[in-house]
Design an enzyme around this catalytic site. Structure first.
Site, PDB file in Angstrom:
ATOM      1  N   ASP A   1      33.537  33.173  27.559  1.00  0.00           N
ATOM      2  CA  ASP A   1      33.681  33.359  29.001  1.00  0.00           C
ATOM      3  C   ASP A   1      34.085  34.776  29.354  1.00  0.00           C
ATOM      4  O   ASP A   1      34.869  35.413  28.657  1.00  0.00           O
ATOM      5  CB  ASP A   1      34.765  32.410  29.554  1.00  0.00           C
ATOM      6  CG  ASP A   1      34.296  30.970  29.561  1.00  0.00           C
ATOM      7  OD1 ASP A   1      33.107  30.759  29.772  1.00  0.00           O
ATOM      8  OD2 ASP A   1      35.130  30.076  29.364  1.00  0.00           O
TER       9      ASP A   1
ATOM     10  N   MET B   1      47.285  33.810  32.749  1.00  0.00           N
ATOM     11  CA  MET B   1      46.740  34.214  31.458  1.00  0.00           C
ATOM     12  C   MET B   1      45.546  35.164  31.554  1.00  0.00           C
ATOM     13  O   MET B   1      45.470  36.151  30.836  1.00  0.00           O
ATOM     14  CB  MET B   1      46.346  32.967  30.666  1.00  0.00           C
ATOM     15  CG  MET B   1      46.034  33.233  29.206  1.00  0.00           C
ATOM     16  SD  MET B   1      45.824  31.716  28.252  1.00  0.00           S
ATOM     17  CE  MET B   1      47.468  31.022  28.313  1.00  0.00           C
TER      18      MET B   1
END
Length: 436
Positions: free
Chosen positions: A121, A342
């Site tokens: 990703d 994150m």
């Protein structure tokens, strides 16, 4: 490249069975390299990322047999280490983030492990330092070819060590554990990840003959053994998919039952959705979501301040479901702040939701404030592109709740994490089709 064509605004009804856990599968499949014996794995999801890893193992010389739709056997008794230095491996490994986890088992059993810089990703920086610092602590020598973005670790003998991880990385912990089980002496890992999928890996390794204690805590102790044997393993249902279906039910005002969810391994997920006002009912080991015909209301804190949903290492809320929470909040009564700690690029898909009529303020790369419509203003259909797995499924949920027909491009991102999604959604009444 494929696209999804989605006619939104329809209520769904029925039951849906979650697939096997993607993030567990990527760890478990790599662990078969630790033994020359046969390993049987059940409940493997039929998704792009997992199938790529199975192909990579086959190219490494692992003997693979498909016993049924979701059950395979693997036997790594004739591993082809020359493949690791081939151009084909550099291409195959680069296309899959989970390929990083073959390094620990290869290093432990064969004294060397290589990997090109993995893909995956585009959600922000995902550094690999934790993995390689762990291997170095065990006595491996590290090298990095900057021109080819190619990593390598080598060691004649791995020796147990104490290490304090700089982050509670799930894949980093898994990789270090798989290297340490065959090291000489005792390894202690503090600030270890303790997600259910990491627990599953440790339990499987113990059945293979490893000696791991502290499972489920952030302090793992591993006594090295000479060799591991074969075993059988069944993977948990995918908690991210379960959370996705909860969000889908709420956004489409649908009555859905999610089957066999392994409640004990869901952690904060049911509670977070309940804070958004969604009724999440436990029926045996199933989740029942009634039709929210009157909508759902976000809770405030006791002092009246706005609810914040943030990700955190287990047993905190998983970052993979923040995109779902964000979409669900667009039709709630009330407001919520979503804080993605994150990954700094994971919230950038909100521009597509704003185009659909959602009220979202992107505060910075990590935070977004959502003001819910309370279904008084339906999202509008549009054409959009899926940037990553979790944003992709979130946009799909938005499209299924929207008025009109939407088109989603780059659906291969969704296929990376969700198996047979069109037929499964059609079975509960969704108007969705895949087009070339």
């Amino acid at each position: 490249m494929g696209i999804f064509k989605i006619e939104g605004g329809h209520q769904l009804k029925g039951s849906i069975q979650p697939q096997g856990a993607k993030n567990e599968a990527l760890q478990i499949l790599c662990a078969v390299l630790l033994t020359p014996d046969k390993v049987t794995i059940k409940n493997i999801p039929d998704i792009v990322d997992v199938n790529k890893l199975i192909d990579l193992l086959g190219n490494l010389g692992v003997k693979i047999e498909k016993l049924s739709e979701a059950t395979y056997t693997f036997q790594a008794d004739e591993v082809n280490l020359k493949y690791l230095e081939s151009a084909a491996f550099k291409e195959d490994g680069r296309g899959l983030r989970g390929s990083i986890m073959i390094v620990g088992p290869l290093l432990a059993r064969f004294g060397k492990g290589y990997i090109p810089k993995p893909g995956g990703d585009k959600i922000g920086r995902r550094r690999l330092d934790t993995h390689f610092e762990g291997f170095i602590n065990l006595g491996a020598k590290f090298r990095y070819n900057r021109e080819e973005y190619f990593y390598g670790v080598e060691a004649d003998t791995l020796k147990g060590a104490y290490m304090l991880l700089d982050e509670a990385s799930v894949t980093g912990t898994a990789n270090i554990v798989m290297a340490a089980v065959l090291a000489e002496g005792t390894t202690t890992i503090y600030n270890a990840a303790c997600e259910p999928y990491l627990q599953q890996l440790c339990k499987m390794l113990n059945r293979m003959g490893a000696k791991i204690s502290g499972i489920g805590s952030n302090l793992l102790t591993i006594e090295g053994v000479k060799a591991l044997t074969g075993t059988e393993h069944t993977m948990l249902p995918d908690m991210i998919e379960i959370g996705s279906w909860i969000g889908l039910a709420a956004m489409t005002k649908s009555e859905l039952t999610i089957k066999n969810v392994s409640w004990d391994d869901l952690g904060q997920i049911p509670n977070v959705f309940r804070k958004l006002g969604i009724s999440v009912e436990k029926q045996g080991d199933d989740i029942y979501i009634p039709a929210h015909t009157n909508g759902y209301e976000i809770q405030s804190y006791i002092d009246g301040s706005i609810l914040t949903v943030a990700d955190a290492p287990w047993p905190g809320f998983t970052p993979d479901l923040l995109s779902i929470v964000l979409v669900v909040a667009t039709q709630a009564r009330g407001s919520v702040l979503v804080h993605q700690k994150m990954f700094e690029s994971r919230l950038f898909f909100v521009d597509k939701l704003i185009d659909m009529g959602a009220k979202i303020i992107l505060c910075d790369p990590h935070r977004a404030t959502i003001i819910g419509h309370d279904f008084k203003s339906q999202l509008k259909a549009t054409t959009m592109t899926s940037p990553d797995i979790r944003a992709g499924i979130s946009l799909l949920i938005a499209a299924l709740s929207a008025k009109g027909t939407s088109t989603i491009h780059n659906i291969e991102q969704i296929d990376r994490g969700y198996e047979h999604i069109v037929t499964r959604l059609q079975a509960i009444g969704a108007k969705i089709e895949r087009l070339d």
